[in-house]
Enzyme design. Structure first.
Site, PDB file in Angstrom:
ATOM      1  N   ASP A   8      48.032  40.596  36.351  1.00  0.00           N
ATOM      2  CA  ASP A   8      46.436  40.425  36.331  1.00  0.00           C
ATOM      3  C   ASP A   8      46.222  39.658  37.547  1.00  0.00           C
ATOM      4  OD1 ASP A   8      43.763  40.311  34.010  1.00  0.00           O
ATOM      5  OD2 ASP A   8      43.787  40.045  36.378  1.00  0.00           O
ATOM      6  N   ASP A 103      43.399  45.925  39.421  1.00  0.00           N
ATOM      7  CA  ASP A 103      44.017  44.721  39.476  1.00  0.00           C
ATOM      8  C   ASP A 103      44.938  44.318  38.375  1.00  0.00           C
ATOM      9  OD1 ASP A 103      42.347  43.598  37.553  1.00  0.00           O
ATOM     10  OD2 ASP A 103      42.278  41.531  38.334  1.00  0.00           O
ATOM     11  N   GLU A 104      45.173  45.278  37.498  1.00  0.00           N
ATOM     12  CA  GLU A 104      45.970  44.875  36.270  1.00  0.00           C
ATOM     13  C   GLU A 104      46.872  46.044  35.918  1.00  0.00           C
ATOM     14  OE1 GLU A 104      44.212  43.965  31.971  1.00  0.00           O
ATOM     15  OE2 GLU A 104      42.701  44.089  33.387  1.00  0.00           O
TER      16      GLU A 104
HETATM   17  N1  DCP Z   1      35.193  43.766  37.197  1.00  0.00           N
HETATM   18  C1  DCP Z   1      33.963  44.289  37.426  1.00  0.00           C
HETATM   19  N2  DCP Z   1      32.943  44.015  36.285  1.00  0.00           N
HETATM   20  C2  DCP Z   1      33.384  43.335  35.208  1.00  0.00           C
HETATM   21  C3  DCP Z   1      34.811  42.856  35.088  1.00  0.00           C
HETATM   22  C4  DCP Z   1      35.555  43.039  36.258  1.00  0.00           C
HETATM   23  O1  DCP Z   1      33.283  45.012  38.310  1.00  0.00           O
HETATM   24  N3  DCP Z   1      32.549  43.126  34.232  1.00  0.00           N
HETATM   25  C5  DCP Z   1      36.057  43.915  38.441  1.00  0.00           C
HETATM   26  C6  DCP Z   1      36.129  42.947  39.575  1.00  0.00           C
HETATM   27  C7  DCP Z   1      37.235  42.113  39.093  1.00  0.00           C
HETATM   28  C8  DCP Z   1      38.192  43.226  38.828  1.00  0.00           C
HETATM   29  O2  DCP Z   1      37.476  44.333  38.100  1.00  0.00           O
HETATM   30  O3  DCP Z   1      37.876  41.580  40.407  1.00  0.00           O
HETATM   31  C9  DCP Z   1      39.465  42.792  37.696  1.00  0.00           C
HETATM   32  O4  DCP Z   1      38.787  42.290  36.521  1.00  0.00           O
HETATM   33  P1  DCP Z   1      39.310  40.888  35.862  1.00  0.00           P
HETATM   34  O5  DCP Z   1      38.751  41.064  34.691  1.00  0.00           O
HETATM   35  O6  DCP Z   1      40.615  41.084  35.860  1.00  0.00           O
HETATM   36  O7  DCP Z   1      38.704  39.771  36.788  1.00  0.00           O
HETATM   37  P2  DCP Z   1      39.191  38.989  37.925  1.00  0.00           P
HETATM   38  O8  DCP Z   1      40.221  39.613  38.566  1.00  0.00           O
HETATM   39  O9  DCP Z   1      37.976  38.932  39.085  1.00  0.00           O
HETATM   40  O10 DCP Z   1      39.402  37.500  37.582  1.00  0.00           O
HETATM   41  P3  DCP Z   1      40.487  36.823  36.742  1.00  0.00           P
HETATM   42  O11 DCP Z   1      40.965  35.690  37.418  1.00  0.00           O
HETATM   43  O12 DCP Z   1      39.935  36.206  35.424  1.00  0.00           O
HETATM   44  O13 DCP Z   1      41.361  37.840  36.288  1.00  0.00           O
HETATM   45 MG    MG Z   2      42.057  39.899  37.200  1.00  0.00          MG
END
Ligand code: DCP
Ligand code: MG
Length: 352
Positions: A8, A103-104
């Site tokens: 992730d 991203d996952e």
């Molecule tokens: N995303 C979004 N709306 C949300 C959650 C996520 O648009 N409610 C998008 C933006 C994030 C991406 O999906 O960058 C990946 O989600 P993650 O939950 O993995 O969050 P991040 O990668 O941003 O942060 P983390 O470091 O907690 O994984």
């Molecule tokens: Mg993420």
């Protein structure tokens, strides 16, 4: 025993923006909607998170929490490009890759030959390569199944790794808050709390009868999950852009009313499938599909962020009319997913 890795990316959209614009580095950055149009955030970098700024927060509230927040509009082409590059790195180790979002992903490395088959060394190498080749940080979880790998990837976030070996499984699961399990949302968590069920150990201690009484047809899943058991395969496929349920009827449905009657069941089934999604998703549109007695088919869809019965009826009617009174042999109901929380209400951005 299988070896599963869950990767992730850390604050993915924000990290990509920093990469393309290094002047953002070290400053609080959020990616998301325009405050003047009631936008919401997709994500925020870790500097911004210190102020309580996070995904799904409205941009205006975020700016109140962190007045120096730098707001960047989302650019999905960049995120898709980086996501493809990361997948290219995954494929050096295995072909069994199940992406959950840009991203996952889950990787099954049970039969990988690198590092003499050590999943933790493979996960470390993947993180290293993502950093070296793309300048992005990833966190990883390693475990005997998807459930454990996914929980583990969050353990030492950001830029961390957590490995749960088979002999550590029980010690890992027992103290885990129930909320960490798949499909346990705020409502179920509250219900569990009221019953004094806080951790997986509490769930493990219940008798089967009690579990069944409390959770009904989910009892089996909860029994297994609480023990870190999860047999689901890593399904090699591309990133899911839609999800649907469809059924062919033993006898064709000849009227619109007959079709209407089946919809609530379809909604229930679709919602159940959605609840099983392990990653964040966002509904962009609702789609109804009909196949008629002469095997021709049609779909009707509308942009929406939720599944709504009256909208389903509306789409059904549209689709049915196109059949010009032909009987219906198959009904499908589905959703399309979108990446951008703001794209439903606004098609173009203007930023200050
Ligand atoms: N995303 C979004 N709306 C949300 C959650 C996520 O648009 N409610 C998008 C933006 C994030 C991406 O999906 O960058 C990946 O989600 P993650 O939950 O993995 O969050 P991040 O990668 O941003 O942060 P983390 O470091 O907690 O994984
Ligand atoms: Mg993420």
């Amino acid at each position: 025993m299988r070896k599963i890795i869950h990767v992730d990316m850390d604050c993915f959209y924000a990290a990509v923006e920093e990469l393309y614009n290094p002047s953002l580095k070290g400053k609080p950055v959020a990616v998301g909607g325009d405050p003047s149009r009631r936008g919401v955030l997709c994500t925020a970098n870790y500097e911004a998170r210190r102020f309580g700024v996070k995904a799904a927060l409205s941009t205006s509230v975020a700016l109140r929490k962190c007045p120096d927040l730098i707001l960047v509009p989302p650019d999905f082409e960049k995120y898709e490009k980086e996501s493809r590059a990361i997948h290219e790195i995954f494929r050096r180790f295995t072909n069994i890759i199940e992406p959950l979002s840009l991203d996952e992903a889950f990787l099954d490395v049970t039969h990988a030959l690198h590092f003499e088959g050590s999943a933790s060394l493979i996960a470390e190498e993947i993180r290293r390569l993502i950093w070296k080749e793309r300048g992005l940080r990833a966190s990883a979880g390693v475990g005997p199944n998807k459930l454990v790998a996914k929980i583990a990837s969050d353990w030492n976030k950001p830029n961390g790794i957590k490995v749960v070996r088979p002999d550590e499984l029980d010690a890992f699961m027992r103290p885990l808050p129930v909320r960490k399990l798949f499909g346990i949302g705020a409502v179920t968590e509250k219900k569990m709390k009221a019953l004094g069920l806080q951790t997986c150990a509490d769930l493990q201690n219940l008798e089967w009868d009690q579990l069944e009484q409390i959770f009904g047809n989910r009892a089996r899943d909860i029994f297994d999950m609480a023990r870190g058991i999860d047999e689901r395969k890593v399904e090699a496929r591309s990133f899911r852009k839609s999800l649907s349920v469809e059924h062919t009827f033993p006898n064709d449905l000849s009227t619109l009313d007959e079709c209407r009657l089946v919809l609530p069941r379809f909604i229930e089934e679709l919602e159940e499938r959605l609840a099983q999604q392990t990653s964040f998703y966002r509904i962009k549109a609702l789609v109804i599909k009909l196949k008629f007695s002469d095997f021709s088919s049609t779909t009707a869809e509308k942009i929406t962020s939720e599944i709504d019965l009256s909208l389903c009826y509306e789409l059904l009617e549209q689709a049915f009319e196109r059949g010009e009174c032909k009987a219906v042999r198959l009904v499908g109901l589905g959703v399309k997913f979108g990446f951008d929380p703001n794209e439903n209400s606004q098609l173009s951005f203007s930023f200050y």
